[in-house]
Design a protein around this motif. Sequence first.
Motif, PDB file in Angstrom:
ATOM      1  N   TRP A 147       0.836  -1.199   0.000  1.00 17.04           N
ATOM      2  CA  TRP A 147       0.000   0.000   0.000  1.00 17.04           C
ATOM      3  C   TRP A 147       0.872   1.250   0.000  1.00 17.04           C
ATOM      4  N   PHE A 148       1.917   1.256   0.838  1.00 17.08           N
ATOM      5  CA  PHE A 148       2.816   2.401   0.892  1.00 17.08           C
ATOM      6  C   PHE A 148       3.585   2.567  -0.413  1.00 17.08           C
ATOM      7  N   GLN A 149       3.965   1.482  -1.040  1.00 14.93           N
ATOM      8  CA  GLN A 149       4.684   1.590  -2.306  1.00 14.93           C
ATOM      9  C   GLN A 149       3.780   2.146  -3.400  1.00 14.93           C
ATOM     10  N   ARG A 150       2.525   1.745  -3.422  1.00 17.19           N
ATOM     11  CA  ARG A 150       1.590   2.248  -4.430  1.00 17.19           C
ATOM     12  C   ARG A 150       1.192   3.702  -4.178  1.00 17.19           C
ATOM     13  N   HIS A 151       0.962   4.050  -2.944  1.00 16.41           N
ATOM     14  CA  HIS A 151       0.440   5.376  -2.625  1.00 16.41           C
ATOM     15  C   HIS A 151       1.510   6.381  -2.229  1.00 16.41           C
ATOM     16  N   GLY A 152       2.720   5.950  -2.150  1.00 20.03           N
ATOM     17  CA  GLY A 152       3.814   6.876  -1.874  1.00 20.03           C
ATOM     18  C   GLY A 152       4.106   7.041  -0.395  1.00 20.03           C
ATOM     19  N   THR A 153       5.368   7.135  -0.097  1.00 18.68           N
ATOM     20  CA  THR A 153       5.785   7.374   1.272  1.00 18.68           C
ATOM     21  C   THR A 153       6.035   8.853   1.516  1.00 18.68           C
ATOM     22  N   PHE A 154       5.911   9.659   0.464  1.00 16.93           N
ATOM     23  CA  PHE A 154       6.167  11.090   0.622  1.00 16.93           C
ATOM     24  C   PHE A 154       5.278  11.732   1.689  1.00 16.93           C
ATOM     25  N   PRO A 155       3.969  11.501   1.693  1.00 14.56           N
ATOM     26  CA  PRO A 155       3.151  12.135   2.750  1.00 14.56           C
ATOM     27  C   PRO A 155       3.562  11.718   4.153  1.00 14.56           C
ATOM     28  N   LEU A 156       3.909  10.448   4.319  1.00  8.07           N
ATOM     29  CA  LEU A 156       4.334   9.986   5.641  1.00  8.07           C
ATOM     30  C   LEU A 156       5.668  10.620   6.031  1.00  8.07           C
ATOM     31  N   ALA A 157       6.594  10.701   5.090  1.00 11.80           N
ATOM     32  CA  ALA A 157       7.886  11.332   5.369  1.00 11.80           C
ATOM     33  C   ALA A 157       7.711  12.823   5.668  1.00 11.80           C
ATOM     34  N   LEU A 158       6.854  13.496   4.917  1.00 10.50           N
ATOM     35  CA  LEU A 158       6.586  14.912   5.158  1.00 10.50           C
ATOM     36  C   LEU A 158       5.974  15.115   6.539  1.00 10.50           C
ATOM     37  N   PHE A 159       5.034  14.267   6.901  1.00 14.25           N
ATOM     38  CA  PHE A 159       4.410  14.348   8.220  1.00 14.25           C
ATOM     39  C   PHE A 159       5.447  14.147   9.316  1.00 14.25           C
ATOM     40  N   ALA A 160       6.260  13.110   9.179  1.00 15.07           N
ATOM     41  CA  ALA A 160       7.275  12.827  10.203  1.00 15.07           C
ATOM     42  C   ALA A 160       8.268  13.979  10.316  1.00 15.07           C
ATOM     43  N   PHE A 161       8.684  14.528   9.188  1.00 14.85           N
ATOM     44  CA  PHE A 161       9.635  15.640   9.211  1.00 14.85           C
ATOM     45  C   PHE A 161       9.031  16.876   9.881  1.00 14.85           C
ATOM     46  N   THR A 162       7.793  17.234   9.498  1.00 14.92           N
ATOM     47  CA  THR A 162       7.182  18.438  10.074  1.00 14.92           C
ATOM     48  C   THR A 162       6.917  18.274  11.565  1.00 14.92           C
ATOM     49  N   ARG A 163       6.461  17.099  11.998  1.00 13.40           N
ATOM     50  CA  ARG A 163       6.215  16.905  13.428  1.00 13.40           C
ATOM     51  C   ARG A 163       7.513  16.946  14.216  1.00 13.40           C
ATOM     52  N   ALA A 164       8.570  16.335  13.664  1.00 16.76           N
ATOM     53  CA  ALA A 164       9.868  16.379  14.350  1.00 16.76           C
ATOM     54  C   ALA A 164      10.374  17.814  14.443  1.00 16.76           C
ATOM     55  N   ALA A 165      10.205  18.581  13.368  1.00 17.06           N
ATOM     56  CA  ALA A 165      10.635  19.982  13.391  1.00 17.06           C
ATOM     57  C   ALA A 165       9.809  20.786  14.397  1.00 17.06           C
ATOM     58  N   TYR A 166       8.480  20.592  14.412  1.00 16.88           N
ATOM     59  CA  TYR A 166       7.631  21.293  15.383  1.00 16.88           C
ATOM     60  C   TYR A 166       8.052  20.969  16.812  1.00 16.88           C
ATOM     61  N   MET A 167       8.295  19.691  17.065  1.00 14.73           N
ATOM     62  CA  MET A 167       8.662  19.286  18.428  1.00 14.73           C
ATOM     63  C   MET A 167      10.031  19.821  18.827  1.00 14.73           C
ATOM     64  N   LEU A 168      10.969  19.833  17.895  1.00  6.74           N
ATOM     65  CA  LEU A 168      12.299  20.363  18.205  1.00  6.74           C
ATOM     66  C   LEU A 168      12.233  21.861  18.493  1.00  6.74           C
ATOM     67  N   VAL A 169      11.530  22.596  17.662  1.00  8.02           N
ATOM     68  CA  VAL A 169      11.395  24.038  17.868  1.00  8.02           C
ATOM     69  C   VAL A 169      10.633  24.323  19.154  1.00  8.02           C
ATOM     70  N   SER A 170       9.601  23.545  19.445  1.00  2.00           N
ATOM     71  CA  SER A 170       8.847  23.715  20.691  1.00  2.00           C
ATOM     72  C   SER A 170       9.730  23.461  21.899  1.00  2.00           C
ATOM     73  N   PHE A 171      10.474  22.398  21.837  1.00  2.00           N
ATOM     74  CA  PHE A 171      11.365  22.068  22.949  1.00  2.00           C
ATOM     75  C   PHE A 171      12.387  23.181  23.162  1.00  2.00           C
ATOM     76  N   MET A 172      13.002  23.641  22.078  1.00  2.95           N
ATOM     77  CA  MET A 172      14.005  24.702  22.206  1.00  2.95           C
ATOM     78  C   MET A 172      13.377  25.977  22.753  1.00  2.95           C
ATOM     79  N   GLY A 173      12.215  26.356  22.244  1.00  4.52           N
ATOM     80  CA  GLY A 173      11.567  27.575  22.708  1.00  4.52           C
ATOM     81  C   GLY A 173      11.164  27.513  24.163  1.00  4.52           C
TER      82      GLY A 173
END
Length: 124
Positions: A4-30
Motif C-alpha cells: 500500500w505504501f509503495q503504491r500510494h507513496g511514502t512522501f506524505p508519511l515522510a513529510l508528516f514525520a519531518f514536520t512533526r519532528a521539526a515542530y517538536m524540536l522548535v517547541s522544545f528549544m523555545g
Amino acid sequence: MRGWFQRHGTFPLALFAFTRAAYMLVSFMGLELVPHLWFHEDGRQMFLKPYPWIDGLCRWDCGWFVTLYKDGYSTLENAKVFPLLPMLGWGVEKAIGLHHLLVFLLVANGAALASYYVIYKLFR
C-alpha cells in the motif's frame, strides 16, 4: 501494508514525520530557552509541562478544545469551533481513556496525516 505504501507513496508519511519532528524540536528549544512561556493564563496545560516537545504542539488550539470539553457550546464564543474535532476527541477519549489533551493532539495529527495523503493523491 508495505504494498500500500509503495503504491500510494511514502512522501506524505515522510513529510508528516519531518514536520512533526521539526515542530517538536522548535517547541522544545523555545520552551527550554524561554522559561516564562510555561506560564499559561489558566494552567490548562500543566499536564504537558514535563513534555515540552509535546506541549509546544498544544499552544494554540488546545485552549479552545479544552473549553469545549469542559463547557460545551455554552457561549457564542465557543460556537466558532466546528464540532467535528471536539466530537472525535471526545469519542476517542471515551474509547481509549487517555488524557483529553493527548487525545486532541492524536486526533489533530491523525487528521493532518490523512490530509497529506489526500493532497498527495489529488496533485500527484
